[in-house]
Design a protein around this motif. Structure first.
Motif, PDB file in Angstrom:
ATOM      1  N   GLU A 166      -6.731  -8.718   2.595  1.00  0.00           N
ATOM      2  CA  GLU A 166      -5.753  -8.870   1.621  1.00  0.00           C
ATOM      3  C   GLU A 166      -4.808  -9.698   2.212  1.00  0.00           C
ATOM      4  O   GLU A 166      -4.081 -10.464   1.752  1.00  0.00           O
ATOM      5  CB  GLU A 166      -5.561  -7.884   0.857  1.00  0.00           C
ATOM      6  CG  GLU A 166      -6.539  -7.484  -0.336  1.00  0.00           C
ATOM      7  CD  GLU A 166      -6.790  -8.747  -1.321  1.00  0.00           C
ATOM      8  OE1 GLU A 166      -5.468  -8.833  -2.071  1.00  0.00           O
ATOM      9  OE2 GLU A 166      -7.806  -9.310  -1.266  1.00  0.00           O
TER      10      GLU A 166
ATOM     11  N   ALA B 247      -1.367   1.383  -6.751  1.00  0.00           N
ATOM     12  CA  ALA B 247      -2.677   1.580  -7.491  1.00  0.00           C
ATOM     13  C   ALA B 247      -3.064   3.011  -7.132  1.00  0.00           C
ATOM     14  O   ALA B 247      -3.438   3.633  -8.140  1.00  0.00           O
ATOM     15  CB  ALA B 247      -3.780   0.959  -7.027  1.00  0.00           C
TER      16      ALA B 247
ATOM     17  N   ASP C 202     -11.250  -0.728  -2.489  1.00  0.00           N
ATOM     18  CA  ASP C 202     -10.216  -1.646  -2.645  1.00  0.00           C
ATOM     19  C   ASP C 202      -9.245  -0.995  -3.883  1.00  0.00           C
ATOM     20  O   ASP C 202      -9.482  -0.126  -4.043  1.00  0.00           O
ATOM     21  CB  ASP C 202     -11.116  -3.045  -3.153  1.00  0.00           C
ATOM     22  CG  ASP C 202     -11.831  -2.830  -4.384  1.00  0.00           C
ATOM     23  OD1 ASP C 202     -11.679  -1.857  -5.205  1.00  0.00           O
ATOM     24  OD2 ASP C 202     -12.846  -3.782  -4.479  1.00  0.00           O
ATOM     25  N   TYR C 203      -8.629  -1.970  -4.341  1.00  0.00           N
ATOM     26  CA  TYR C 203      -7.722  -1.471  -5.336  1.00  0.00           C
ATOM     27  C   TYR C 203      -8.297  -0.546  -6.459  1.00  0.00           C
ATOM     28  O   TYR C 203      -7.759   0.489  -6.862  1.00  0.00           O
ATOM     29  CB  TYR C 203      -6.982  -2.621  -5.824  1.00  0.00           C
ATOM     30  CG  TYR C 203      -6.184  -3.515  -4.836  1.00  0.00           C
ATOM     31  CD1 TYR C 203      -5.165  -2.621  -3.984  1.00  0.00           C
ATOM     32  CD2 TYR C 203      -5.861  -4.663  -4.802  1.00  0.00           C
ATOM     33  CE1 TYR C 203      -4.263  -3.335  -2.970  1.00  0.00           C
ATOM     34  CE2 TYR C 203      -5.076  -5.475  -3.834  1.00  0.00           C
ATOM     35  CZ  TYR C 203      -4.354  -4.991  -2.876  1.00  0.00           C
ATOM     36  OH  TYR C 203      -3.678  -5.497  -2.294  1.00  0.00           O
TER      37      TYR C 203
ATOM     38  N   ARG D 172       0.664  -2.525  -2.622  1.00  0.00           N
ATOM     39  CA  ARG D 172      -0.029  -2.733  -3.877  1.00  0.00           C
ATOM     40  C   ARG D 172      -1.072  -1.654  -3.991  1.00  0.00           C
ATOM     41  O   ARG D 172      -1.186  -0.969  -4.889  1.00  0.00           O
ATOM     42  CB  ARG D 172      -0.766  -4.108  -4.063  1.00  0.00           C
ATOM     43  CG  ARG D 172      -1.718  -4.220  -5.399  1.00  0.00           C
ATOM     44  CD  ARG D 172      -2.137  -5.585  -5.616  1.00  0.00           C
ATOM     45  NE  ARG D 172      -3.248  -5.332  -6.511  1.00  0.00           N
ATOM     46  CZ  ARG D 172      -4.042  -6.651  -6.826  1.00  0.00           C
ATOM     47  NH1 ARG D 172      -3.989  -7.747  -6.068  1.00  0.00           N
ATOM     48  NH2 ARG D 172      -4.741  -6.471  -8.154  1.00  0.00           N
ATOM     49  N   MET D 173      -1.775  -1.204  -2.972  1.00  0.00           N
ATOM     50  CA  MET D 173      -2.570  -0.014  -2.730  1.00  0.00           C
ATOM     51  C   MET D 173      -1.991   1.152  -3.170  1.00  0.00           C
ATOM     52  O   MET D 173      -2.475   1.966  -3.767  1.00  0.00           O
ATOM     53  CB  MET D 173      -3.074   0.003  -1.441  1.00  0.00           C
ATOM     54  CG  MET D 173      -4.144   1.042  -1.155  1.00  0.00           C
ATOM     55  SD  MET D 173      -5.720   0.832  -2.222  1.00  0.00           S
ATOM     56  CE  MET D 173      -6.486  -0.513  -1.722  1.00  0.00           C
TER      57      MET D 173
END
Length: 249
Positions: free
Chosen positions: A224, A240, A199-200, A236-237
């Motif tokens: 998500e 990150a 995940d993130y 967003r990934m």
């Protein structure tokens, strides 16, 4: 030193939703297009023997889409003659050999290469002869890394599921196991990828391992997307991952 890590987005579970009702919606190919626009470096798809999500028709469409976009398609596949024939027909950029059991919900561990070299090596050789980059999805264990190198794989993708599913305070030993295996793999001339359960937060954490050059992430991003949309989830990934490695935004 900053580095940019490649992100492969697995779109299998778009097909899972589609297949729950039948019909054509949601379309995995449309998800692949969105993923590439959002910053994915390639598309990953697992054609299972039971065709529970991705189908043969999906692979044909995704192959053409990735070829036109000049982005790699990573075909996850079991070590079987049927899957070998399909890979040789479509010639994806890469084939990642994975373990597969009909009763499992998702891939539960790495491919057992050590002790099964005689069965796996001919498949690796035929894929490589066709110009397909061969990856083995394995546990971060010295014997598996050495066996992967011995049978001619070019890439190992480490199963990060155990790391991700442990409580945060209990992850140190598994992180060390991943780090040691990554160092061993690079020393043997293997490219290092990682995936499963990320995940993130955990994706950023495993990128502290300098040998990792690619992450393959699917289920979390599709989940998500239910709440935020697929493009924002992937962006967003991507952010990150870049923040974790100091890559320019």
């Amino acid at each position: 030193m900053s580095r940019r890590i490649r992100l492969g987005v697995n779109i299998d579970h778009v097909a899972t939703v589609r297949n729950a009702r039948g019909g054509l919606h949601p379309d995995p190919a449309r998800a692949a297009e969105v993923a590439l626009q959002a910053g994915a470096d390639g598309i990953t798809a697992h054609l299972r023997e039971d065709r529970r999500h991705i189908t043969d028709a999906d692979i044909a469409v995704l192959s053409a889409l990735c070829l036109e976009a000049d982005r790699p398609l990573n075909l996850e596949m079991a070590v079987t003659e049927e899957m070998l024939a399909i890979a040789l027909r479509h010639r994806p950029h890469a084939a990642c050999l994975v373990p597969e059991r009909r009763e499992e919900v998702t891939t539960e561990g790495g491919l057992a290469v050590a002790g099964h070299e005689a069965r796996i090596a001919p498949v690796v050789a035929r894929l490589a002869e066709a110009g397909i980059r061969v990856s083995l999805f394995i546990e971060p264990a010295p014997a598996q890394v050495a066996a992967a190198r011995a049978i001619g794989a070019q890439v190992v993708e480490f199963h990060t599921g155990r790391y991700c599913h442990l409580p945060a305070e209990a992850r140190a030993s598994e992180f060390a196991r991943l780090a040691d295996a990554a160092a061993q793999a690079e020393a043997l001339g293997l490219e290092v990828h990682a995936g499963h359960g990320l995940d993130y937060g955990t994706a950023a954490e495993v990128l502290a391992i300098p040998e990792i050059v690619e992450l393959n992430i699917g289920h979390f991003l599709i989940g998500e997307a239910v709440f935020t949309g697929l493009e924002p989830a992937i962006r967003r990934m991507r952010a990150a991952m870049d923040a974790a490695t100091g890559a320019p935004a």
